[in-house]
Design a protein around this motif. Sequence first.
Motif, PDB file in Angstrom:
ATOM      1  N   THR A   1      69.212  13.317  11.814  1.00 11.64           N
ATOM      2  CA  THR A   1      69.574  14.476  12.621  1.00 11.64           C
ATOM      3  C   THR A   1      68.540  15.582  12.425  1.00 11.64           C
ATOM      4  O   THR A   1      68.196  15.924  11.286  1.00 11.64           O
TER       5      THR A   1
ATOM      6  N   TYR B   1      63.254  17.437  21.234  1.00 15.50           N
ATOM      7  CA  TYR B   1      63.558  16.501  20.146  1.00 15.50           C
ATOM      8  C   TYR B   1      64.631  16.954  19.165  1.00 15.50           C
ATOM      9  O   TYR B   1      64.960  16.208  18.234  1.00 15.50           O
TER      10      TYR B   1
ATOM     11  N   ASP C   1      68.499  17.930  17.897  1.00  9.73           N
ATOM     12  CA  ASP C   1      69.877  17.522  18.180  1.00  9.73           C
ATOM     13  C   ASP C   1      70.838  18.702  18.187  1.00  9.73           C
ATOM     14  O   ASP C   1      72.014  18.540  18.542  1.00  9.73           O
TER      15      ASP C   1
ATOM     16  N   ALA D   1      70.790  21.111  23.922  1.00 13.84           N
ATOM     17  CA  ALA D   1      71.399  20.774  22.629  1.00 13.84           C
ATOM     18  C   ALA D   1      72.506  21.768  22.295  1.00 13.84           C
ATOM     19  O   ALA D   1      72.463  22.933  22.703  1.00 13.84           O
TER      20      ALA D   1
ATOM     21  N   VAL E   1      76.988  17.812  17.905  1.00 10.38           N
ATOM     22  CA  VAL E   1      75.666  17.224  17.696  1.00 10.38           C
ATOM     23  C   VAL E   1      75.742  15.699  17.803  1.00 10.38           C
ATOM     24  O   VAL E   1      74.903  15.065  18.460  1.00 10.38           O
ATOM     25  N   GLU E   2      76.746  15.098  17.173  1.00  9.47           N
ATOM     26  CA  GLU E   2      76.867  13.638  17.206  1.00  9.47           C
ATOM     27  C   GLU E   2      77.151  13.137  18.616  1.00  9.47           C
ATOM     28  O   GLU E   2      76.622  12.102  19.033  1.00  9.47           O
TER      29      GLU E   2
ATOM     30  N   TYR F   1      76.161  14.659  21.338  1.00  9.89           N
ATOM     31  CA  TYR F   1      74.894  14.856  22.053  1.00  9.89           C
ATOM     32  C   TYR F   1      73.913  13.737  21.709  1.00  9.89           C
ATOM     33  O   TYR F   1      73.222  13.216  22.603  1.00  9.89           O
ATOM     34  N   GLN F   2      73.860  13.331  20.425  1.00  6.95           N
ATOM     35  CA  GLN F   2      72.966  12.245  20.026  1.00  6.95           C
ATOM     36  C   GLN F   2      73.335  10.947  20.732  1.00  6.95           C
ATOM     37  O   GLN F   2      72.454  10.221  21.216  1.00  6.95           O
ATOM     38  N   ARG F   3      74.646  10.644  20.800  1.00  8.92           N
ATOM     39  CA  ARG F   3      75.069   9.410  21.491  1.00  8.92           C
ATOM     40  C   ARG F   3      74.685   9.470  22.966  1.00  8.92           C
ATOM     41  O   ARG F   3      74.208   8.481  23.527  1.00  8.92           O
TER      42      ARG F   3
ATOM     43  N   THR G   1      72.254  11.198  24.431  1.00  6.01           N
ATOM     44  CA  THR G   1      70.809  11.088  24.667  1.00  6.01           C
ATOM     45  C   THR G   1      70.320   9.670  24.433  1.00  6.01           C
ATOM     46  O   THR G   1      69.412   9.192  25.128  1.00  6.01           O
ATOM     47  N   ARG G   2      70.929   8.955  23.454  1.00  8.10           N
ATOM     48  CA  ARG G   2      70.538   7.565  23.234  1.00  8.10           C
ATOM     49  C   ARG G   2      70.896   6.700  24.450  1.00  8.10           C
ATOM     50  O   ARG G   2      70.114   5.869  24.898  1.00  8.10           O
TER      51      ARG G   2
END
Length: 380
Positions: A2, A65, A67, A94, A353-354, A356-358, A360-361
Motif C-alpha cells: 500500500t 500510483y 492508494d 484515491a 483504500v482497500e 480502491y486497490q481492488r 484499480t486492479r
Amino acid sequence: MTTLFCVHPRGFNIGNDAIHVALRHMLTESFGRVVNLISLPATSRFEAHGKAGLTAQTIHEINQYADGVIVGGGNLFENGQLDVDTHALHALEAPMLLFSLSRGRIYNRTGKLVERTDVMPDSVIRALTQRAVATAARDRATFEHLGAIGCDRVLLAGCPTITLGEIASRLPPTPEADEGSVLLSVRNPSLMNIPLSAQAAVRPLIERLIETLTARYDAPVRLLCHDHRDIPFAATFRGLDYVYTGDVYSYLGLLRSCRVNVTFRLHSALPCFAFGRPAVHISYDERARSALETVGMGTWDINMMDGRTLEQVEDRLERLHELPAIVDQARSARWSQLRGVMSSSIERFRDAVERYQRGTREQGAHLGGDAAWTPTTRAG
C-alpha cells in the motif's frame, strides 16, 4: 503493498514531526504492516521546490500510483499553510483522510479572540471535507466550527500525540548528560498572536520562571526551542543553555527523560503527559486551550492572557504530585474514547483504500501484461 501520500506541515516546528510519528504508529497498527508513506509538505512556502499540498501536480501524481492520501495532522485549517487547488481536488481519485486538523482564533490588540487573517476560507474547508472519507478534528473548537459551516462526517478525535506513550520504549536512549533536565519550552514572542503589550511581557515572565525553577529544583534551566526561529530569542538569555534539535526522536527523548517541563508549546506538553512526565502548559491562543480541554487536561492548563501566569505556574509546580491522578483520569475519561475515534477514522480510510486497490486492479486487468508502455500526459 500500500502506497499513501501524507500532506502535512514540514516547516520549522518540531511539534509537527511529533504528530507525524504518532500518526505513523497508528497507521502501522491499523493496516497491520508497514505502508509506503510518501511525505509531502503542506505548502511550498518553506521549501526550495514547488511540489507541495493538494495542487494539480501533486493530485496528478497521487492518481498515478498512490492508494490514498492523508492530510494532517496540524493546524492547517488555521494558518493558510495548506496549498489547495479546489478545481484539481475534484479530479482526485484515491480516498482521502483529513486527520487531526485544527482551526482556532487568536487574540487581537484588545485581548479579544478573533479570526486569523490567513485562516483557510470556509468554502475550501467544505470542499476538503466533502471529498474526504472521514474528517478527524483535533479539538472541540474546530469540531464545532466545521459543524456550523455545514461539514458532515466530522469526528472529534483529539491529537495523536496522546498515544506516544505506547512507543516510548522504541525511542533511543537519552545521553546521560541530558537526563533529568529542567526544561522551559519557549516560543519567540514575535511569533505569538497576542497583543504587543503581552508580547513585551513574555521576556520578564520567562526571567521570573527561570528564577522560580532554578530555586525549586536547584538545577540549571534549559530553554527548549521547537523552531529555529525561537533561537534568536533564547540566545538573548545570557549564561543559559538552549536546546534545539531537528531530530524528532532526540526531541521526544528529552521530553521522556526530563525532570519537569514548563512549556508554552502544546506539543511538548502532550508528549510529556503521554510519557508520564511532569509538565505545566501555558496557552496563548484558542487552538491550544481547546486541544487541552478536548483531551481532559483543561483544568491543568494556564491561560497567559488572564494576567496571573507566574502565580498559576507556581501553583501547578506546588501541586505536581496531583498530576499523575489528573492524567490517569483524563486517560480513562477521554483518551481512550479519542483514541478509539482516531483508530476508527483510520480504519474507515483503510477500508476505502482497500476497496480502491481492488477496483484499480480489476479495471487495469484488461490492459494486459504485454501492453506497450506509453508515457502519460503530465498535469499542468
